[in-house]
Design a protein around this motif. Sequence first.
Motif, PDB file in Angstrom:
ATOM      1  N   GLY A 156       0.822  -1.208   0.000  1.00 43.94           N
ATOM      2  CA  GLY A 156       0.000   0.000   0.000  1.00 43.94           C
ATOM      3  C   GLY A 156       0.851   1.251   0.000  1.00 43.94           C
ATOM      4  N   THR A 157       0.238   2.358   0.338  1.00 47.69           N
ATOM      5  CA  THR A 157       0.908   3.662   0.331  1.00 47.69           C
ATOM      6  C   THR A 157       1.114   4.143   1.762  1.00 47.69           C
ATOM      7  N   TYR A 158       2.342   4.539   2.056  1.00 45.89           N
ATOM      8  CA  TYR A 158       2.695   5.052   3.388  1.00 45.89           C
ATOM      9  C   TYR A 158       2.927   6.561   3.284  1.00 45.89           C
ATOM     10  N   ILE A 159       2.296   7.298   4.191  1.00 51.35           N
ATOM     11  CA  ILE A 159       2.325   8.765   4.130  1.00 51.35           C
ATOM     12  C   ILE A 159       3.092   9.311   5.326  1.00 51.35           C
ATOM     13  N   CYS A 160       4.106  10.145   5.043  1.00 51.91           N
ATOM     14  CA  CYS A 160       4.913  10.780   6.080  1.00 51.91           C
ATOM     15  C   CYS A 160       4.544  12.260   6.151  1.00 51.91           C
ATOM     16  N   ASP A 161       4.085  12.701   7.323  1.00 51.21           N
ATOM     17  CA  ASP A 161       3.642  14.083   7.511  1.00 51.21           C
ATOM     18  C   ASP A 161       4.473  14.724   8.629  1.00 51.21           C
ATOM     19  N   VAL A 162       5.119  15.843   8.326  1.00 49.53           N
ATOM     20  CA  VAL A 162       5.986  16.519   9.291  1.00 49.53           C
ATOM     21  C   VAL A 162       5.451  17.918   9.561  1.00 49.53           C
ATOM     22  N   LYS A 163       5.418  18.284  10.833  1.00 46.78           N
ATOM     23  CA  LYS A 163       4.982  19.635  11.220  1.00 46.78           C
ATOM     24  C   LYS A 163       6.076  20.289  12.059  1.00 46.78           C
ATOM     25  N   ASN A 164       6.379  21.534  11.728  1.00 51.64           N
ATOM     26  CA  ASN A 164       7.366  22.308  12.493  1.00 51.64           C
ATOM     27  C   ASN A 164       6.874  23.753  12.561  1.00 51.64           C
ATOM     28  N   PRO A 165       5.939  24.020  13.463  1.00 48.17           N
ATOM     29  CA  PRO A 165       5.345  25.363  13.553  1.00 48.17           C
ATOM     30  C   PRO A 165       6.409  26.452  13.730  1.00 48.17           C
ATOM     31  N   PRO A 166       6.207  27.607  13.076  1.00 47.41           N
ATOM     32  CA  PRO A 166       5.015  27.997  12.318  1.00 47.41           C
ATOM     33  C   PRO A 166       5.012  27.553  10.858  1.00 47.41           C
ATOM     34  N   ASP A 167       6.043  26.819  10.432  1.00 48.04           N
ATOM     35  CA  ASP A 167       6.029  26.318   9.058  1.00 48.04           C
ATOM     36  C   ASP A 167       4.842  25.384   8.855  1.00 48.04           C
ATOM     37  N   ILE A 168       4.321  25.376   7.646  1.00 45.73           N
ATOM     38  CA  ILE A 168       3.197  24.514   7.331  1.00 45.73           C
ATOM     39  C   ILE A 168       3.620  23.495   6.277  1.00 45.73           C
TER      40      ILE A 168
END
Length: 208
Positions: A115-127
């Motif tokens: 399947g598909t693996y999704i990597c999501d990174v957050k580094n506020p205030p960057d979006i």
Amino acid sequence: MEAKEEGSIFPLTTTKVQVSAVEVHTPEEMFVENGTDAKLPCTFTSVEVISSAASVSWSFQPEGAATRISFFYYSNGKSYPGKDIPFKDRITWAGDLNKKDASIIISNMQFRDNGTYICDVKNPPDIVVKPGEIRVRVVEKDSLPAFPIATVAGIAIGTVTGLTSLISIVVCLVIRKNNSKKRYSGFFGLPVGLKKITPKISLWGFPN
């Protein structure tokens, strides 16, 4: 008649906040042997300093499914694996946010993990503009090619290109050689219709 006192109107002030984007980078596709451990690479770029508010989340969308399952979360130095049965006790954090690495390792890959693996990174205030996606294909052991597909394709293209160039050079040499023969035939050959004349020598040594 008394004049009504108008209320003062103050213009609204707006504050511009500088917002930049987190760019997430992952390979488009991976082939993994059944029963082996797979490292899913995920890196990112951000102009902001990595703070304790930075976080990483991984989700999974099985083949043919329309929904995604969140199975891993990392923040402030701690990992929180999901309790979903397919990935229970199989996820290991392999990244380093200070090095802008959000990779994970999944042990004992199975065919159901396609399947598909999704990597999501957050580094506020960057979006985040777009999370990274990896399409993982689990195959039988010893069925992976000795070389990556991209490498094999590159070798094949290079070989064909080299053969084409070699053939072009040979053809040019043959044509040039044929043209040279035609160009010099007038100097070494006799015109059509003329006979070769050999002078006769008399007994006195003078030609007749």
